[in-house]
Design a protein around this motif. Structure first.
Motif, PDB file in Angstrom:
ATOM      1  N   THR A 138       5.894   1.218 -11.449  1.00 44.71           N
ATOM      2  CA  THR A 138       6.315   2.200 -10.446  1.00 44.71           C
ATOM      3  C   THR A 138       7.766   1.973 -10.040  1.00 44.71           C
ATOM      4  O   THR A 138       8.104   0.910  -9.526  1.00 44.71           O
ATOM      5  N   LEU A 139       8.593   2.974 -10.288  1.00 48.36           N
ATOM      6  CA  LEU A 139       9.994   2.899  -9.848  1.00 48.36           C
ATOM      7  C   LEU A 139      10.056   3.363  -8.395  1.00 48.36           C
ATOM      8  O   LEU A 139       9.570   4.437  -8.052  1.00 48.36           O
ATOM      9  N   VAL A 140      10.625   2.531  -7.529  1.00 47.48           N
ATOM     10  CA  VAL A 140      10.690   2.829  -6.093  1.00 47.48           C
ATOM     11  C   VAL A 140      12.059   3.424  -5.764  1.00 47.48           C
ATOM     12  O   VAL A 140      13.091   2.865  -6.114  1.00 47.48           O
ATOM     13  N   ALA A 155      -4.345   3.322  -3.563  1.00 44.32           N
ATOM     14  CA  ALA A 155      -4.852   3.235  -4.939  1.00 44.32           C
ATOM     15  C   ALA A 155      -4.154   4.266  -5.822  1.00 44.32           C
ATOM     16  O   ALA A 155      -3.760   3.973  -6.963  1.00 44.32           O
ATOM     17  N   GLU A 156      -3.967   5.489  -5.292  1.00 42.85           N
ATOM     18  CA  GLU A 156      -3.247   6.543  -6.030  1.00 42.85           C
ATOM     19  C   GLU A 156      -1.810   6.117  -6.306  1.00 42.85           C
ATOM     20  O   GLU A 156      -1.287   6.290  -7.401  1.00 42.85           O
ATOM     21  N   LEU A 157      -1.209   5.537  -5.309  1.00 36.86           N
ATOM     22  CA  LEU A 157       0.196   5.134  -5.414  1.00 36.86           C
ATOM     23  C   LEU A 157       0.387   4.069  -6.496  1.00 36.86           C
ATOM     24  O   LEU A 157       1.370   4.090  -7.243  1.00 36.86           O
ATOM     25  N   GLN A 158      -0.570   3.151  -6.623  1.00 41.78           N
ATOM     26  CA  GLN A 158      -0.450   2.080  -7.613  1.00 41.78           C
ATOM     27  C   GLN A 158      -0.499   2.599  -9.051  1.00 41.78           C
ATOM     28  O   GLN A 158      -0.065   1.926  -9.963  1.00 41.78           O
ATOM     29  N   LYS A 159      -1.003   3.838  -9.215  1.00 44.50           N
ATOM     30  CA  LYS A 159      -1.052   4.446 -10.565  1.00 44.50           C
ATOM     31  C   LYS A 159       0.212   5.255 -10.865  1.00 44.50           C
ATOM     32  O   LYS A 159       0.365   5.786 -11.960  1.00 44.50           O
ATOM     33  N   SER A 160       1.101   5.394  -9.874  1.00 50.11           N
ATOM     34  CA  SER A 160       2.229   6.326 -10.029  1.00 50.11           C
ATOM     35  C   SER A 160       3.393   5.726 -10.834  1.00 50.11           C
ATOM     36  O   SER A 160       3.551   4.508 -10.921  1.00 50.11           O
ATOM     37  N   ASP A 161       4.188   6.625 -11.408  1.00 50.00           N
ATOM     38  CA  ASP A 161       5.393   6.218 -12.137  1.00 50.00           C
ATOM     39  C   ASP A 161       6.595   6.109 -11.197  1.00 50.00           C
ATOM     40  O   ASP A 161       7.506   5.325 -11.423  1.00 50.00           O
ATOM     41  N   LEU A 162       6.579   6.939 -10.173  1.00 52.06           N
ATOM     42  CA  LEU A 162       7.686   6.981  -9.208  1.00 52.06           C
ATOM     43  C   LEU A 162       7.119   7.013  -7.799  1.00 52.06           C
ATOM     44  O   LEU A 162       6.163   7.732  -7.547  1.00 52.06           O
ATOM     45  N   PHE A 163       7.718   6.260  -6.900  1.00 50.00           N
ATOM     46  CA  PHE A 163       7.381   6.373  -5.480  1.00 50.00           C
ATOM     47  C   PHE A 163       8.676   6.708  -4.740  1.00 50.00           C
ATOM     48  O   PHE A 163       9.619   5.919  -4.725  1.00 50.00           O
ATOM     49  N   ILE A 164       8.725   7.910  -4.169  1.00 50.16           N
ATOM     50  CA  ILE A 164       9.929   8.370  -3.461  1.00 50.16           C
ATOM     51  C   ILE A 164       9.632   8.385  -1.965  1.00 50.16           C
ATOM     52  O   ILE A 164       8.644   8.976  -1.534  1.00 50.16           O
ATOM     53  N   TYR A 165      10.470   7.712  -1.217  1.00 48.99           N
ATOM     54  CA  TYR A 165      10.318   7.771   0.243  1.00 48.99           C
ATOM     55  C   TYR A 165      11.695   8.019   0.862  1.00 48.99           C
ATOM     56  O   TYR A 165      12.724   7.827   0.223  1.00 48.99           O
ATOM     57  N   ASN A 166      11.700   8.489   2.102  1.00 49.83           N
ATOM     58  CA  ASN A 166      12.972   8.830   2.738  1.00 49.83           C
ATOM     59  C   ASN A 166      13.803   7.588   3.037  1.00 49.83           C
ATOM     60  O   ASN A 166      14.973   7.525   2.723  1.00 49.83           O
TER      61      ASN A 166
END
Length: 206
Positions: free
Chosen positions: A59-61, A28-39
């Motif tokens: 959300t920019l991935v 739910a927190e992630l769906q509100k984010s502007d950026l999702f950074i993963y390795n």
């Protein structure tokens, strides 16, 4: 980003990242984010499921490891968690700098007005990583042995960058238990090469 954004670490401190799975609250927190950074590179086995539920317009991935040449798992078989590749790209400062650049470009895309701020911070980080890289290259010249024995196969990129040979006790995933034959082989190798240290990490079986 300092105070220009709120940064939330999805994987809590003190948790084995290979085992972690996102909770409904985290999603739910992630769906509100502007950026999702993963390795990327197979590190986060849950990531495809998560990305499928995100609104790409909001959300920019960012796959931080994008563009880095990946190395295969040394034991030659596909790892259950990570697929064919070693995902631990960041253990090489040179690769970490590339990951930081991917993050920088995404920050600028999302927040153009603070571009110079992000660029300045990136330059500071890049300079410190290049200093670390130079220090390691100097240190390697004086090593009596180029063999490193590690608790699991996480230092391939570090070894490749600095001309070292990694001997992992476990595979890419720390859950892979070594066979008795493998342990005997490692003990023999350590004795033959006068290896004095084995690098272990907090969460592995002692």
């Amino acid at each position: 980003v300092k105070d220009k954004a709120e940064v939330i670490n999805m994987v809590p401190a003190g948790v084995e990242p290979h085992d972690w799975e996102p909770t409904l609250k985290t999603m739910a927190e992630l769906q509100k984010s502007d950026l999702f950074i993963y390795n990327g590179a197979g590190m986060e086995r849950w990531v495809d499921r998560v990305i499928g539920n995100l609104d790409k317009n909001k959300t920019l991935v960012v796959e931080a490891s994008k563009g880095i040449e990946l190395i295969g798992s040394e034991d030659g078989h596909e790892d259950d968690d990570h697929g064919d590749y070693d995902p631990h790209v960041w253990v090489s400062p040179v690769n970490l700098k590339k990951e930081a650049l991917n993050v920088l470009n995404a920050l600028i895309e999302k927040d153009k007005e603070n571009e110079q701020f992000y660029r300045d911070n990136y330059e500071k980080l890049a300079a410190s990583l290049m200093k670390l890289d130079a220090d390691i290259r100097d240190a390697v010249k004086n090593f009596r042995s180029n063999i490193i024995v590690t608790s699991h196969e996480a230092f391939g990129y570090f070894a490749k960058e600095y001309g070292l040979t990694q001997i992992p006790i476990r595979g890419v995933s720390p859950q892979q238990e070594p066979s008795p034959a493998k342990i005997i082989e490692i003990v023999k190798l350590c004795r033959e090469n006068n290896v004095k240290y084995i690098f272990v990490e907090k969460f592995v079986n002692p």
